[in-house]
Design a protein around this motif. Structure first.
Motif, mmCIF file in Angstrom:
data_model
loop_
_atom_site.group_PDB
_atom_site.id
_atom_site.type_symbol
_atom_site.label_atom_id
_atom_site.label_comp_id
_atom_site.label_asym_id
_atom_site.label_seq_id
_atom_site.Cartn_x
_atom_site.Cartn_y
_atom_site.Cartn_z
ATOM 1 N N ALA A 167 0.728 -1.267 -0.045
ATOM 2 C CA ALA A 167 -0.003 0.084 -0.057
ATOM 3 C C ALA A 167 0.582 1.253 -0.018
ATOM 4 N N GLY A 168 1.936 1.239 0.874
ATOM 5 C CA GLY A 168 2.883 2.674 0.717
ATOM 6 C C GLY A 168 3.543 2.727 -0.758
ATOM 7 N N VAL A 169 3.986 1.543 -1.102
ATOM 8 C CA VAL A 169 4.266 1.752 -2.412
ATOM 9 C C VAL A 169 3.567 2.112 -3.714
ATOM 10 N N LEU A 170 2.313 1.736 -3.467
ATOM 11 C CA LEU A 170 1.239 2.289 -4.537
ATOM 12 C C LEU A 170 0.844 3.677 -4.202
ATOM 13 N N ALA A 185 14.830 1.257 -13.327
ATOM 14 C CA ALA A 185 14.674 -0.279 -13.597
ATOM 15 C C ALA A 185 16.036 -0.613 -13.789
ATOM 16 N N GLY A 186 17.062 -0.069 -14.447
ATOM 17 C CA GLY A 186 18.550 -0.753 -14.354
ATOM 18 C C GLY A 186 19.091 -0.791 -13.126
ATOM 19 N N PHE A 187 19.032 0.393 -12.273
ATOM 20 C CA PHE A 187 19.661 0.335 -10.667
ATOM 21 C C PHE A 187 18.715 -0.963 -10.045
ATOM 22 N N ALA A 188 17.707 -1.266 -10.128
ATOM 23 C CA ALA A 188 17.006 -1.939 -9.451
ATOM 24 C C ALA A 188 17.410 -3.524 -9.946
ATOM 25 N N ALA A 189 17.483 -3.658 -11.353
ATOM 26 C CA ALA A 189 18.067 -5.119 -11.614
ATOM 27 C C ALA A 189 19.364 -5.148 -11.291
ATOM 28 N N ALA A 190 20.127 -4.336 -11.100
ATOM 29 C CA ALA A 190 21.808 -4.477 -10.591
ATOM 30 C C ALA A 190 21.411 -4.630 -9.332
ATOM 31 N N ALA A 191 21.077 -4.002 -8.456
ATOM 32 C CA ALA A 191 20.822 -4.243 -7.060
ATOM 33 C C ALA A 191 20.328 -5.561 -6.767
ATOM 34 N N LEU A 237 7.846 -3.570 -7.101
ATOM 35 C CA LEU A 237 6.674 -3.537 -7.122
ATOM 36 C C LEU A 237 6.154 -2.125 -7.972
ATOM 37 N N ALA A 238 6.976 -1.196 -7.954
ATOM 38 C CA ALA A 238 6.946 0.087 -8.295
ATOM 39 C C ALA A 238 6.976 -0.143 -10.078
ATOM 40 N N LEU A 239 8.074 -0.981 -10.348
ATOM 41 C CA LEU A 239 8.109 -1.348 -11.822
ATOM 42 C C LEU A 239 6.983 -2.040 -12.316
ATOM 43 N N ASP A 240 6.334 -2.749 -11.566
ATOM 44 C CA ASP A 240 5.032 -3.639 -11.944
ATOM 45 C C ASP A 240 3.777 -2.608 -11.801
ATOM 46 N N PHE A 241 3.853 -1.466 -11.113
ATOM 47 C CA PHE A 241 2.794 -0.517 -11.279
ATOM 48 C C PHE A 241 2.917 0.269 -12.557
ATOM 49 N N ARG A 242 4.220 0.555 -13.107
ATOM 50 C CA ARG A 242 4.786 1.092 -14.047
ATOM 51 C C ARG A 242 4.311 0.455 -15.366
ATOM 52 N N GLN A 243 4.540 -1.017 -15.333
ATOM 53 C CA GLN A 243 4.341 -1.841 -16.385
ATOM 54 C C GLN A 243 2.708 -1.768 -16.567
ATOM 55 N N VAL A 244 1.750 -1.814 -15.560
ATOM 56 C CA VAL A 244 0.329 -1.802 -15.662
ATOM 57 C C VAL A 244 0.023 -0.337 -16.376
#
Length: 286
Positions: A167-170, A185-191, A237-244
């Motif tokens: 809920a906080g991320v949303l 997205a690149g930073f998240a994937a690398a991390a 999760l933020a990437l998923d929201f952007r995807q949608v």
């Protein structure tokens, strides 16, 4: 729309055959009548041009309702499988070996199905629901064992914690406190790659009788590592929201709702495990 989940699908990749300038809907951040302001220079879901130069008929576009229904179906499958495995696969001393073996097998099958789906060009509801079912079996046995032998009541706390983080991320995403870009997205994937490598190293050390491995699942280091896992889960999760949001804005085909459901389900399962780890350490230390 590519699934943004821990399996590292190619988030944000567009279709190579998309003709420039053909936007059935305005993408996120675009100015009406102008070029897109997001990560795509052209609409990745624009109808392809067929051999005679005509534009192919556009498929039925995805809606937010499609995403909600399919995500609820996938998550419902996870929950149902988890509850059944909790009830039917006891973790008492007489059955714990068999239950653990089935849980590990289910986790391996779930991982394989998720990898197969990640490399498919189109979503497969059967693969996604199969992944959800086997993931639910693993989560059910793991949660039951954690609650029975380590920290009674921690599973309810873990579920509530996962809902709170989600809920906080949303809210942060909707308020644009989190700006999801290609760099993000690149930073998240690398991390996450580094995170998974550390997990693999920890398993190797544990397998060769190096005590508690790297100590990533207990004490202060375990809490720090768990919090990092939660932050990474929140990022995906933020990437998923952007995807949608991109899928709806660009007018993606309705079948892409299954990819959104897959990404959200995988991310929430990961997030639950990380929240559960942190809470377990806190309860154990207490």
């Amino acid at each position: 729309m590519k699934s943004s989940n821990p399996v590292f699908s190619r988030w944000g990749a567009g279709r190579a055959d998309a003709p420039a300038g053909a936007y059935p809907r305005h993408p996120v951040g675009a100015t009406v009548g102008g070029p897109p302001a997001g990560d795509h220079s052209v609409n990745p879901y624009a109808p392809a041009v067929v051999a005679d130069g005509r534009t192919a008929a556009a498929p039925t576009a995805i809606t937010m309702d499609d995403v909600v229904v399919r995500t609820a179906t996938a998550l419902g499958t996870v929950v149902l499988a988890a509850v059944l495995s909790w009830l039917l696969l006891p973790v008492d001393e007489a059955h714990i070996g068999r239950s653990y073996g089935l849980a590990v097998g289910a986790a391996v099958v779930a991982f394989v199905l998720s990898v197969v789906q990640s490399f498919r060009r189109t979503p497969s509801p059967a693969l996604i629901l199969g992944y959800a079912a086997f993931e639910g079996v693993f989560l059910g046995v793991f949660s039951s064992a954690t609650s029975t032998y380590i920290a009674p009541g921690v599973v309810v706390q873990g579920v509530l914690g996962t809902f709170a983080v989600s809920a906080g991320v949303l809210i942060a995403y909707r308020m644009r406190w989190i700006r999801v870009t290609r760099r993000f997205a690149g930073f998240a994937a690398a991390a996450a790659t580094g995170f998974l490598l550390l997990l693999a190293a920890d398993l190797l050390f544990s397998a060769f009788d190096a005590g508690n491995g790297l100590g990533l699942h207990s004490g202060g280091l375990g809490i720090v590592f768990g919090v990092l896992g939660i932050l990474l889960g929140a990022a995906f999760l933020a990437l998923d929201f952007r995807q949608v949001e991109d899928a709806v804005a660009y007018g993606a085909p309705r079948e892409e709702a299954w990819l959104a459901a897959f990404g959200l389900t995988a991310t929430l399962a990961w997030l639950y495990l990380e929240v559960l780890q942190v809470l377990t350490i806190f309860n154990g230390d207490g």
